[in-house]
Design an enzyme around this catalytic site. Structure first.
Site, short mmCIF file in Angstrom:
data_model
loop_
_atom_site.label_atom_id
_atom_site.label_comp_id
_atom_site.label_asym_id
_atom_site.label_seq_id
_atom_site.Cartn_x
_atom_site.Cartn_y
_atom_site.Cartn_z
N ASN A 18 -6.59 44.50 -6.05
CA ASN A 18 -5.41 44.92 -6.82
C ASN A 18 -4.81 43.69 -7.50
O ASN A 18 -5.34 42.59 -7.41
CB ASN A 18 -4.40 45.63 -5.92
CG ASN A 18 -4.01 44.79 -4.72
OD1 ASN A 18 -3.46 43.70 -4.86
ND2 ASN A 18 -4.32 45.29 -3.52
N ASP B 164 -6.21 50.14 0.23
CA ASP B 164 -6.22 51.32 1.10
C ASP B 164 -7.64 51.76 1.45
O ASP B 164 -7.85 52.36 2.51
CB ASP B 164 -5.50 52.48 0.40
CG ASP B 164 -4.01 52.22 0.25
OD1 ASP B 164 -3.43 51.61 1.18
OD2 ASP B 164 -3.43 52.60 -0.78
N LYS C 82 -26.99 43.04 -6.08
CA LYS C 82 -26.20 43.64 -7.15
C LYS C 82 -26.70 45.04 -7.44
O LYS C 82 -27.88 45.27 -7.68
CB LYS C 82 -26.29 42.76 -8.40
CG LYS C 82 -25.53 43.32 -9.60
CD LYS C 82 -25.70 42.43 -10.81
CE LYS C 82 -25.03 43.05 -12.03
NZ LYS C 82 -25.22 42.20 -13.23
N PRO D 255 -8.10 50.04 7.75
CA PRO D 255 -7.09 50.14 8.81
C PRO D 255 -5.70 49.92 8.24
O PRO D 255 -5.51 49.19 7.27
CB PRO D 255 -7.49 49.02 9.78
CG PRO D 255 -8.29 48.06 8.96
CD PRO D 255 -9.02 48.90 7.96
N ASP D 256 -4.72 50.59 8.83
CA ASP D 256 -3.32 50.48 8.41
C ASP D 256 -2.67 49.38 9.24
O ASP D 256 -2.30 49.59 10.40
CB ASP D 256 -2.60 51.81 8.63
CG ASP D 256 -1.23 51.84 7.97
OD1 ASP D 256 -0.54 50.79 8.01
OD2 ASP D 256 -0.84 52.88 7.45
N ILE D 257 -2.53 48.19 8.65
CA ILE D 257 -2.03 47.03 9.40
C ILE D 257 -0.59 47.22 9.82
O ILE D 257 -0.21 46.95 10.97
CB ILE D 257 -2.20 45.75 8.56
CG1 ILE D 257 -3.69 45.48 8.30
CG2 ILE D 257 -1.56 44.55 9.26
CD1 ILE D 257 -3.96 44.33 7.36
N PHE E 209 6.37 46.70 3.18
CA PHE E 209 6.64 46.85 1.75
C PHE E 209 6.04 48.17 1.27
O PHE E 209 4.99 48.60 1.77
CB PHE E 209 6.02 45.69 0.95
CG PHE E 209 6.88 44.47 0.90
CD1 PHE E 209 7.41 44.03 -0.31
CD2 PHE E 209 7.18 43.76 2.04
CE1 PHE E 209 8.22 42.90 -0.37
CE2 PHE E 209 7.98 42.63 2.01
CZ PHE E 209 8.49 42.20 0.79
N LYS F 159 7.69 56.09 4.77
CA LYS F 159 6.92 54.98 5.33
C LYS F 159 7.66 54.33 6.49
O LYS F 159 7.06 53.91 7.49
CB LYS F 159 6.62 53.95 4.24
CG LYS F 159 5.52 52.96 4.58
CD LYS F 159 5.11 52.17 3.34
CE LYS F 159 3.88 51.33 3.62
NZ LYS F 159 3.43 50.58 2.41
N LYS G 212 5.41 54.40 9.89
CA LYS G 212 4.85 53.10 10.29
C LYS G 212 5.62 52.46 11.45
O LYS G 212 5.29 51.35 11.88
CB LYS G 212 4.85 52.12 9.11
CG LYS G 212 4.29 52.68 7.82
CD LYS G 212 2.83 53.06 7.92
CE LYS G 212 2.33 53.51 6.53
NZ LYS G 212 0.93 53.99 6.57
#
Length: 397
Positions: free
Chosen positions: A208, A277, A287, A307-309, A326, A340, A344
């Site tokens: 990103n 994500d 390649k 994984p969702d840290i 964040f 969230k 979380k």
């Protein structure tokens, strides 16, 4: 008595420097003045000599009895304040150029350095000027934000030198902080920053636009408060904050492993990284080619969730441990941020809108601080200032 070395550079705001001398003297400081040659075109060195009761120096090679003034003055003061600091002086400081008495003293100075930039609004808002100011901040130089208003040229906007009494207030605050114990001394802070990169094949990856600037600003702000900082960073092009333990990682799974190792000993965990994500289910060793008959190419890459840290750390937190996440959203930032916060198990969510030049890669940001007790909307501000606002909120929690 504290000694303040006042550096005056050549802009129309140089006339205010005489009032800065008086404002500092009224507060009990011994003020010595050093000027650039251009500053002397606006205000006579004799004016500063009369006010400060010390010779106002302008030329490194014309200082009778002091053959190395940039060393003796830079190492003999308690604070080096440059006000006004023109765009040219700010740029030279950021580049490490030392071609006159003032900039040579900056490099030789062993005391804290503080700058108060003053220039035309368009010069102040140029990306290169803001980048230079950000560079100074990263190096530990305090930057007093420019004031906004009418300028000598007739333009309106930020770039004005703050009033002398306001600058003297900042100097007072500096020495008060220096004398007092730092508020986060003994605290351990774990911060994630930057993007993660998820490899597709030997040459491609998914990522990103995160620059890491927010996470690095948080690390520097926590360090300035005396905290012990561990910064788990994805790939960025930023210098490591001096004093932080930096753990470089690439993938989300790498970042999770680094956080799991450091989390239990941390008092505060701030997950500011933009973690991908999803990741490719498999990484091709070579390649991948475009799809051809009998072969599957890039158009057939299958993704799985990373994984969702933040959620992982949120469920592990102990009583008294603070977890901050964040939420970078393109719409409905408060609704998604509050969802969230609950899902979380976080103590605070910093929600902000991204896309169309906002959030990622910029030097400023506009955020909403969401806690169980309510939401606090912050105006657009430099990420360095936002970092302090976030830490202030953590202190309240």
């Amino acid at each position: 008595m504290k000694t303040v070395l006042l550096g005056v550079s050549g802009g129309i705001a140089a006339y205010k420097a005489a009032e800065i001398v008086r404002a500092l003297q009224k507060r009990g400081y011994d003020v010595r003045v050093m000027m650039t040659a251009n500053a002397a075109q606006f205000v006579s060195p004799l004016t500063f000599a009369a006010l400060s009761h010390h010779e106002a120096l302008t030329d490194e090679f014309d200082c009778p009895g002091n053959p190395i003034p940039h060393i003796t003055l830079g190492q003999g003061c308690d604070l080096f304040l440059i006000a006004p600091a023109t765009a040219n002086v700010v740029a030279k400081m950021a580049a490490g150029i030392a071609d006159d008495l003032l900039t040579s003293t900056v490099l030789a100075c062993t005391a804290p350095v503080m700058v108060a930039p003053a220039m035309n609004v368009h010069m102040y808002e140029k990306t290169v000027t803001q980048d230079n100011l950000a560079t100074l901040r990263r190096r530990g130089i305090a930057v007093i934000d420019a004031a906004s208003g009418y300028q000598a040229c007739g333009d309106l906007g930020p770039g004005r030198l703050p009033e002398p009494e306001q600058i003297a207030d900042v100097v007072d605050e500096h020495f008060q902080r220096e004398a007092a114990p730092l508020p986060w001394t003994g605290r351990k802070v774990l911060i994630t920053a930057g993007p993660t990169v998820e490899p597709i094949d030997a040459v491609r990856f998914v990522s990103n636009y995160s620059s890491g600037k927010m996470g690095y600003a948080l690390a520097e702000a926590a360090l300035s408060r005396g905290a012990e900082v561990t910064l788990v960073s994805g790939p960025v092009s930023l210098p490591a904050p001096m004093g932080a333990t930096v753990v470089p990682v690439k993938t989300a799974r790498d970042m999770l492993a680094a956080c799991e190792e450091a989390f239990d000993s941390a008092d505060v965990f701030i997950a500011s990284a933009a973690v991908a994500d999803f990741r490719p289910a498999e990484t091709a060793k070579e390649k991948l080619k475009k799809g051809t008959e009998g072969q599957e190419g890039l158009e057939h890459v299958r993704f799985v969730e990373n994984p969702d840290i933040l959620a992982t750390m949120g469920t592990r937190k102990r009583p008294g441990q603070i977890v901050v996440g964040f939420a970078a959203e393109t719409s409905d930032i408060e609704r998604y941020g509050r969802q969230k916060l609950a899902s979380k198990h976080a103590d605070m969510i910093v929600a902000n809108q991204v896309g169309e030049g906002k959030g990622f890669g910029t030097d400023d940001n506009q955020a909403l601080l969401i806690t169980e007790s309510g939401s606090e909307a912050l105006p657009l501000m430099a990420k360095t200032r936002l970092a302090d606002a976030i830490l202030d909120k953590i202190e309240q929690i």
